[in-house]
Design a protein around this motif. Structure first.
Motif, PDB file in Angstrom:
ATOM      1  N   TRP A   1       5.339 -12.442  -4.945  1.00 29.42           N
ATOM      2  CA  TRP A   1       5.253 -11.039  -5.337  1.00 29.42           C
ATOM      3  C   TRP A   1       4.461 -10.289  -4.281  1.00 29.42           C
ATOM      4  O   TRP A   1       3.641 -10.869  -3.566  1.00 29.42           O
ATOM      5  CB  TRP A   1       4.549 -10.917  -6.695  1.00 29.42           C
TER       6      TRP A   1
ATOM      7  N   ASN B   1       3.049  -3.317  -5.288  1.00 29.62           N
ATOM      8  CA  ASN B   1       4.033  -2.278  -5.576  1.00 29.62           C
ATOM      9  C   ASN B   1       3.666  -1.014  -4.796  1.00 29.62           C
ATOM     10  O   ASN B   1       2.561  -0.497  -4.941  1.00 29.62           O
ATOM     11  CB  ASN B   1       4.035  -1.983  -7.080  1.00 29.62           C
TER      12      ASN B   1
ATOM     13  N   ASP C   1       1.740   4.157 -14.072  1.00 29.75           N
ATOM     14  CA  ASP C   1       2.223   3.202 -15.069  1.00 29.75           C
ATOM     15  C   ASP C   1       3.026   2.053 -14.447  1.00 29.75           C
ATOM     16  O   ASP C   1       3.512   1.181 -15.163  1.00 29.75           O
ATOM     17  CB  ASP C   1       3.098   3.920 -16.110  1.00 29.75           C
TER      18      ASP C   1
ATOM     19  N   GLU D   1       3.962  -1.394 -12.436  1.00 30.97           N
ATOM     20  CA  GLU D   1       3.372  -2.727 -12.319  1.00 30.97           C
ATOM     21  C   GLU D   1       2.652  -2.842 -10.975  1.00 30.97           C
ATOM     22  O   GLU D   1       3.087  -2.273  -9.971  1.00 30.97           O
ATOM     23  CB  GLU D   1       4.465  -3.799 -12.394  1.00 30.97           C
TER      24      GLU D   1
END
Length: 198
Positions: free
Chosen positions: A160, A163, A169, A171
């Motif tokens: 991962w 973001n 809001d 992730e």
């Protein structure tokens, strides 16, 4: 990271066991090589009356300043017909080394929250990090009656990244890499000879 991985294991139907040499039969403990400590262990009971103890070891010796961290052997002990235990397999590539996180110098250990878990014929080893990078590395073996031991079933690597969204809001992390390699049909790779795909 440990919570996320433990939750994933629970969802997969696995239960992690505590890493303790005290949980191992005395005969297994006596066969552990000197200079190593138990990092994780599990008991695996396989259909057909096979009973295994799987033990991940870490070196207690100080690594050389210029060299790689020591390998972490994964040993499989099988209960014999006489009730004793014998070494059925060893692989030094399944459990990642302390410096295998690819993040040199930050002390990030890919097996710090790692687990060795068993359910039915399956045996899974979990590696992963969450310190500057975020990834998991699962290796699963399946008991093969013809081999009378474990054979490679699948390897999954997931990572991962942060973001880039400015949405409050959103992730914090989004999926980056998801790679799955399964054992080719009709081909068996014994536990001891498996190597991580490149």
């Amino acid at each position: 990271m440990g919570f996320i991985l433990a939750k994933s294991l629970a969802l997969m139907g696995f239960a992690a066991s505590a890493a303790s040499a005290a949980d191992l039969p005395n005969e297994v403990t006596k066969q552990l090589p000197p200079g190593y400590a138990v990092l994780a262990s599990t008991r695996a009971s396989v259909e057909g009356g096979h009973l295994f103890y799987v033990v991940a070891l870490g070196s207690t010796r100080q690594p050389k300043p210029s060299g790689r961290a020591p390998a972490r052997p994964l040993l499989v002990f099988e209960r014999r017909a006489d009730g004793g235990y014998g070494l059925a397999g060893r692989n030094d590539e399944v459990v990642l080394r302390a410096d295998d996180a690819g993040l040199a110098g930050n002390g990030c250990d890919p097996f710090e929250d790692g687990h060795v878990v068993a359910k039915g014929p399956y045996l899974t080893v979990e590696n992963g990090v969450s310190c500057g990078a975020h990834w998991t590395d699962y290796v699963t073996f399946r008991f093969d009656p013809q081999l009378r031991g474990y054979a490679f079933d699948n390897w999954r690597f997931q990572s991962w990244k942060l973001n880039p969204s400015n949405d409050p809001d959103a992730e914090a992390l989004v999926a980056d890499v998801d790679r799955l390699v399964r054992s080719p049909k009709g081909r068996k790779t014994p536990f001891a000879t498996w190597r991580r795909p490149r």
